[in-house]
Scaffold this active site. Sequence first.
Site, PDB file in Angstrom:
ATOM      1  NE  ARG A 197       5.938   3.816   3.417  1.00  0.00           N
ATOM      2  CZ  ARG A 197       5.790   3.924   2.161  1.00  0.00           C
ATOM      3  NH1 ARG A 197       4.886   4.939   1.855  1.00  0.00           N
ATOM      4  NH2 ARG A 197       6.151   3.177   1.146  1.00  0.00           N
ATOM      5  CB  CYS A 219       4.708   8.184  -2.109  1.00  0.00           C
ATOM      6  SG  CYS A 219       6.026   8.878  -3.050  1.00  0.00           S
ATOM      7  CB  THR A 220       1.524   7.797   2.158  1.00  0.00           C
ATOM      8  OG1 THR A 220       2.307   7.008   2.852  1.00  0.00           O
ATOM      9  CG2 THR A 220       0.215   7.315   2.827  1.00  0.00           C
ATOM     10  CG  ASN A 244       5.530   3.809  -2.504  1.00  0.00           C
ATOM     11  OD1 ASN A 244       5.804   4.162  -1.284  1.00  0.00           O
ATOM     12  ND2 ASN A 244       5.517   4.287  -3.570  1.00  0.00           N
TER      13      ASN A 244
END
Lengths: 124, 253
Positions: free
Chosen positions: B191, B1-2, B178
């Site tokens: 990311r 997730c971002t 994360n």
Amino acid sequence: THRLGPPQKEECVTGKYPPPQTAEYQVPKYVVNLDLPAADRWTHIVKERAKSIVNLLQKFKDFVKALDAKLAEKIFDYVDHNLGNLTNTLPQPYADEIKGIAKATEIPLGEVLLYNIFYEIFTV
Amino acid sequence: CTSIVAEDPAGKLYHARNLDFGLFMGWDFKNHTWVITEALRPMIMNIEFQMKGQVVYKAVTYAGFIGAITGMIPGVLTMSMNERFNLDGGYLGIIEWLLGDHNGKWMSFLTRDVLMYSTSYQQAKETLSKDELLAPGYYILGGNSSGQGCVITRSREKSLDIWELNPGKGVWYLLETNYDHWKAPLFVDDRRTPGMRCMNQTTQQNVGFAGIFNVLSTKPVLNKLTTYTALMQVNAGKLETYKQHCDDPCWPW
């Protein structure tokens, strides 16, 4: 450690917003009426979407079976016959909402609960 | 997730997130996709929770999943939750719960409680920082006025860190994936660096739904695990969600 990371070749994209007005990108909107009893709040949504919930749970079962068929049988036997009891210990209104979903979709309560606690399970 | 919470030069707050799920749960070699991710994508929905015909809060969820991982109280706050992987993880919380210790809160039920009962950013921040949880996680919170944005890093017992927006000192956005923000991310899953690079390239002047959506659509921020991108602007009460797809070549996570 930063320098050891994989090199990013992609450029920062532009012009992606808004995405096309097609089902491939668009998301439907539903209303959940909090004035209704908790067990009935999600019925109109999950009855319409029961097939996709069953499909997701089946994919998860297939994944576990592929790892170890015998273990998967034991796990899902426990989920279907015992895990549902855990719902009674959950806080309200969430316990009743989960029971309502299981009733509306006719999916075993333990499986609906398992799906709803995915987050806690997969943080390892 | 971002997740990203960002502030434009006028002090208007935007909050957005990519929801990635399904890692290592079956890889489809033919289509180069994750099996569970693909099954989840058609189940994404925006929900308006109403009382007496009025919207109380909004959330993005999957059909049959009652918790809120992304949500907002229009005019008050926005919130998203990212997974924090830890050996002291949620499975231990579940075991404790089964053994009769019911002090911890279930993560996605707590977010529903916060969306239902919070009257301010500060109140929500306090609840998300202090309540005992069943699993570790990151809560990304945005308020309705300048400087109100933070990432709360949670262990099961307590808040480990609260990372705050500080536009006066040039911190006009926070980007959380994360990993704890004070540590380097796992080198095969970075990311954060490309996401921050694209946010910096976007510049504060161009913060808005379009600019942030572009950042979240850039690989590897967008990857094979991404099911949706949600965009929120609290003052306007706007929540837009779009299914995401990552065409090859694309990172598996």
